[in-house]
Design a protein around this motif. Sequence first.
Motif, mmCIF file in Angstrom:
data_model
loop_
_atom_site.group_PDB
_atom_site.id
_atom_site.type_symbol
_atom_site.label_atom_id
_atom_site.label_comp_id
_atom_site.label_asym_id
_atom_site.label_seq_id
_atom_site.Cartn_x
_atom_site.Cartn_y
_atom_site.Cartn_z
ATOM 1 N N LEU A 119 -11.551 36.985 -4.710
ATOM 2 C CA LEU A 119 -10.874 38.181 -5.190
ATOM 3 C C LEU A 119 -11.067 39.354 -4.241
ATOM 4 O O LEU A 119 -10.200 40.226 -4.133
ATOM 5 C CB LEU A 119 -11.391 38.555 -6.585
ATOM 6 C CG LEU A 119 -11.172 37.514 -7.687
ATOM 7 C CD1 LEU A 119 -11.783 38.007 -8.997
ATOM 8 C CD2 LEU A 119 -9.692 37.210 -7.867
ATOM 9 N N ALA A 120 -12.188 39.387 -3.543
ATOM 10 C CA ALA A 120 -12.499 40.511 -2.662
ATOM 11 C C ALA A 120 -11.585 40.573 -1.453
ATOM 12 O O ALA A 120 -11.456 41.639 -0.829
ATOM 13 C CB ALA A 120 -13.954 40.429 -2.210
ATOM 14 N N THR A 121 -10.908 39.483 -1.114
ATOM 15 C CA THR A 121 -10.014 39.504 0.043
ATOM 16 C C THR A 121 -8.783 40.368 -0.202
ATOM 17 O O THR A 121 -8.159 40.849 0.750
ATOM 18 C CB THR A 121 -9.546 38.080 0.393
ATOM 19 O OG1 THR A 121 -8.767 37.554 -0.699
ATOM 20 C CG2 THR A 121 -10.733 37.165 0.653
ATOM 21 N N GLY A 122 -8.401 40.542 -1.460
ATOM 22 C CA GLY A 122 -7.203 41.307 -1.769
ATOM 23 C C GLY A 122 -5.920 40.531 -1.561
ATOM 24 O O GLY A 122 -4.829 41.105 -1.651
ATOM 25 N N GLY A 123 -6.015 39.220 -1.277
ATOM 26 C CA GLY A 123 -4.837 38.400 -1.053
ATOM 27 C C GLY A 123 -4.360 37.733 -2.335
ATOM 28 O O GLY A 123 -4.715 38.143 -3.439
ATOM 29 N N ARG A 124 -3.572 36.683 -2.169
ATOM 30 C CA ARG A 124 -3.036 35.984 -3.328
ATOM 31 C C ARG A 124 -4.152 35.303 -4.102
ATOM 32 O O ARG A 124 -5.092 34.749 -3.524
ATOM 33 C CB ARG A 124 -1.996 34.953 -2.887
ATOM 34 C CG ARG A 124 -0.708 35.599 -2.415
ATOM 35 C CD ARG A 124 0.371 34.591 -2.162
ATOM 36 N NE ARG A 124 0.656 33.754 -3.318
ATOM 37 C CZ ARG A 124 1.625 32.848 -3.325
ATOM 38 N NH1 ARG A 124 2.377 32.672 -2.252
ATOM 39 N NH2 ARG A 124 1.841 32.126 -4.407
ATOM 40 N N ILE A 125 -4.029 35.333 -5.401
ATOM 41 C CA ILE A 125 -5.080 34.831 -6.289
ATOM 42 C C ILE A 125 -4.737 33.428 -6.754
ATOM 43 O O ILE A 125 -3.614 33.164 -7.199
ATOM 44 C CB ILE A 125 -5.242 35.757 -7.507
ATOM 45 C CG1 ILE A 125 -5.692 37.153 -7.049
ATOM 46 C CG2 ILE A 125 -6.233 35.177 -8.504
ATOM 47 C CD1 ILE A 125 -5.736 38.173 -8.166
ATOM 48 N N GLU A 126 -5.703 32.528 -6.660
ATOM 49 C CA GLU A 126 -5.585 31.174 -7.187
ATOM 50 C C GLU A 126 -6.815 30.896 -8.040
ATOM 51 O O GLU A 126 -7.950 31.000 -7.561
ATOM 52 C CB GLU A 126 -5.470 30.149 -6.061
ATOM 53 C CG GLU A 126 -4.235 30.321 -5.186
ATOM 54 C CD GLU A 126 -4.161 29.258 -4.107
ATOM 55 O OE1 GLU A 126 -4.863 28.231 -4.247
ATOM 56 O OE2 GLU A 126 -3.419 29.467 -3.131
ATOM 57 N N LEU A 127 -6.586 30.520 -9.281
ATOM 58 C CA LEU A 127 -7.716 30.291 -10.196
ATOM 59 C C LEU A 127 -8.660 29.224 -9.671
ATOM 60 O O LEU A 127 -9.880 29.312 -9.867
ATOM 61 C CB LEU A 127 -7.190 29.882 -11.575
ATOM 62 C CG LEU A 127 -6.504 30.968 -12.409
ATOM 63 C CD1 LEU A 127 -6.027 30.385 -13.728
ATOM 64 C CD2 LEU A 127 -7.440 32.141 -12.659
#
Length: 366
Positions: A322-330
């Motif tokens: 989540l810290a990357t700020g990119g696309r989120i994948e569960l």
Amino acid sequence: MPRRVVEPDPASWWARYGHRLSGSRGAPPGHGGGPAARPEEQTVTGESNGAGTAGELRDELILRGRPDRASRGWRRFLRVATAGLAKPGPGRGERAERARLHRIRQPVDRPQRVAVASIKGGVGKTTVTSCLGLVLAEHRGDRVIALDANPDAGTLAERLTGESNVTVRDLIRDLDRVASWTDLSRYLSLGGRLQVLASEQDPAASEAFSRDEYERVCAVLGRYFNVIITDSGTGLVHSAMEGTLALADSLIVVGAPTVDGASRASKTLDWLGAHAHGALVGAALVVLSSDRSSAEIDRSRIRRHFAARTRAVVEVPFDPHLATGGRIELAQLRPPTREAFYELAALVADGFVPAAPIPTNGTFGQ
């Protein structure tokens, strides 16, 4: 010459074999078993254990019991290794997980609108909206949509789908022409099973997203979606936010376990309570997103503060994905982070208005 077939005498046939069909395990008639009744003379009686008449075949009578099997961990390994001879049931953790999924799948009979808000930016509001929407969409059987109502070029679509070419502004322009799911789907993008409606990326145009327009958009979405999650902006007084709060069935306030993150979340609750949204505050959920942390912070005191004011508090641990700020994948989340969002989804679904039971007395539709 055709062979002649001699039909047996019904009386003699029943005298000899009728006992086998009458349920008697004794000898045939004439040998101590008593006379066998003809079919027209037999009566159907109820079972002594209350299971019903002989003509009933209910599932609990004809289905063999199936043991509750573990699907993971050493319990599953033991069952597989012994070819099913050992059948340990699911452990406490797996049973809790199943119960939580049952809560997430709470059926509803009208659209449920969830508002995600914070007076402070940068605390993970869009991240919370994204992960909550992904979990609900993955495990519910109905349609779930995440709507970006941020007036300052929100990033919800970028975090979920990477697409923001078609936005809510385009939908507002064409609202009168949306008459079917096919018409609406042209303005949406898909992240997993979650539908996403992007915000306008031009701040000058997005400022015109008024309360009236937000309510009109929600009215259209409510015809096709069971759960509508709104990622609101950081301001509490802009027009779209007024519409978000007016229509919200439930509220999530996002903060952080820091001095500024916790105080701003508390001020958000104060403002809502002072502006006729006290009912939302009492049933609200507070999410503490731990992108930043410090050993000097008394986290337990922060949790107690919000637990005393709202329905529940969920703390989301730091997660590199989540810290990357990119696309989120569960699937890329760490187990504790995924666990926190599943609990948040269950708590949100706990607040849904449940679907009314279907009538079974012939009054359906009356």
